[in-house]
Design an enzyme around this catalytic site. Sequence first.
Site, PDB file in Angstrom:
ATOM      1  N   THR A  96      23.796 -21.087  65.205  1.00  0.00           N
ATOM      2  CA  THR A  96      25.084 -22.021  65.307  1.00  0.00           C
ATOM      3  C   THR A  96      24.624 -22.889  63.941  1.00  0.00           C
ATOM      4  O   THR A  96      23.673 -23.772  64.210  1.00  0.00           O
ATOM      5  CB  THR A  96      25.039 -22.522  66.630  1.00  0.00           C
ATOM      6  OG1 THR A  96      25.582 -21.504  67.609  1.00  0.00           O
ATOM      7  CG2 THR A  96      26.362 -23.850  66.494  1.00  0.00           C
ATOM      8  N   LYS A 171      32.504 -21.563  67.358  1.00  0.00           N
ATOM      9  CA  LYS A 171      31.307 -21.967  68.269  1.00  0.00           C
ATOM     10  C   LYS A 171      31.550 -23.300  68.378  1.00  0.00           C
ATOM     11  O   LYS A 171      31.082 -23.915  69.638  1.00  0.00           O
ATOM     12  CB  LYS A 171      30.111 -21.568  67.460  1.00  0.00           C
ATOM     13  CG  LYS A 171      28.890 -21.692  68.245  1.00  0.00           C
ATOM     14  CD  LYS A 171      28.931 -21.215  69.713  1.00  0.00           C
ATOM     15  CE  LYS A 171      27.646 -21.634  70.586  1.00  0.00           C
ATOM     16  NZ  LYS A 171      26.417 -21.010  69.953  1.00  0.00           N
ATOM     17  N   LYS A 239      21.887 -30.583  68.332  1.00  0.00           N
ATOM     18  CA  LYS A 239      22.282 -30.156  67.009  1.00  0.00           C
ATOM     19  C   LYS A 239      23.636 -29.640  66.911  1.00  0.00           C
ATOM     20  O   LYS A 239      24.514 -30.133  66.049  1.00  0.00           O
ATOM     21  CB  LYS A 239      21.240 -28.981  66.286  1.00  0.00           C
ATOM     22  CG  LYS A 239      21.698 -28.605  65.110  1.00  0.00           C
ATOM     23  CD  LYS A 239      22.262 -27.412  65.134  1.00  0.00           C
ATOM     24  CE  LYS A 239      21.367 -26.174  66.055  1.00  0.00           C
ATOM     25  NZ  LYS A 239      22.135 -24.788  65.932  1.00  0.00           N
TER      26      LYS A 239
END
Length: 297
Positions: A96, A171, A239
Amino acid sequence: MPPIAWIGTGVMGRSMCERLMDRGARVFVFNRTKSKSAPLLERGATWCNSPAEAAASAHTVFTIVGYPEDVEQVYFGSDGVLSGLDRDAVCVDMTTTSPSLSARIAEAAAERGAHALDAPVSGGDVGAREGRLSIMVGGDEQALARVTPYFEIMGQNIVYQGPAGSGQHTKMCNQIAIAGTMIGVCESLLYGTRAGLDLETMLRSISKGAASCWTLDNLAPRILARNFDPGFFVDHFIKDMGIALQEAAAMKISLPGLALVHQLYLAVQARGGGHHGTQALSLALEFLAGHEETEAL
């Protein structure tokens, strides 16, 4: 099954690669810390000394590492994937990371006559082990057809989203939804505790109604068991939320719910919980409520 290169053998990557090996794939593996690849090497994987060496060993290259800067190094470094990629090869980044970085990788691969896909996943450690991941794919649709047999071993919901970067944008939508769901589940458990409910009994009711979701089924029981082992690290979720907030700012949209959850996870990280699983959000909320169980951190 043709040989593959696999770069990144963390919590998710190792299980995903093991599933391919179970189906007979010959694997050339690289990881920044070699010891984390030991289980794969013991099963017959071939060690490579760099991403470039791994990429040069197979026409299909999978990467799943930690942070955008890791992806940058793995692909664009002096011994990165792109320097070893053969013409007409396919590289698949399942990390990701930022959509713009995925687009850069696709452009650089095309300049070499190769193909690139961004294919982040959702489903956690359980989904990786059991081959039940949701895989969100952006990039060259013809390249997707070539790697779909591999995806079908790793996941059950493989959806093409559009051009390079689209998988990563999808995502981000996934992570935004998870963030909101996670705070709802944690607050529900905190409320149930204060109300004197038997939490397992309570969960049997709400997990079968309109509140039903993956987080209730898989992570709420871990919270009750005070099991904060990672299926997905707090550090990595922070993150991901940071990328989503950055992308949202670039699109001039406000995501106040995500911003709140991001701040609460930063509190978990600040108290030493970065390597816990994402269910450790409950610890931040318990701390704010003065709950005695926060000593578990």
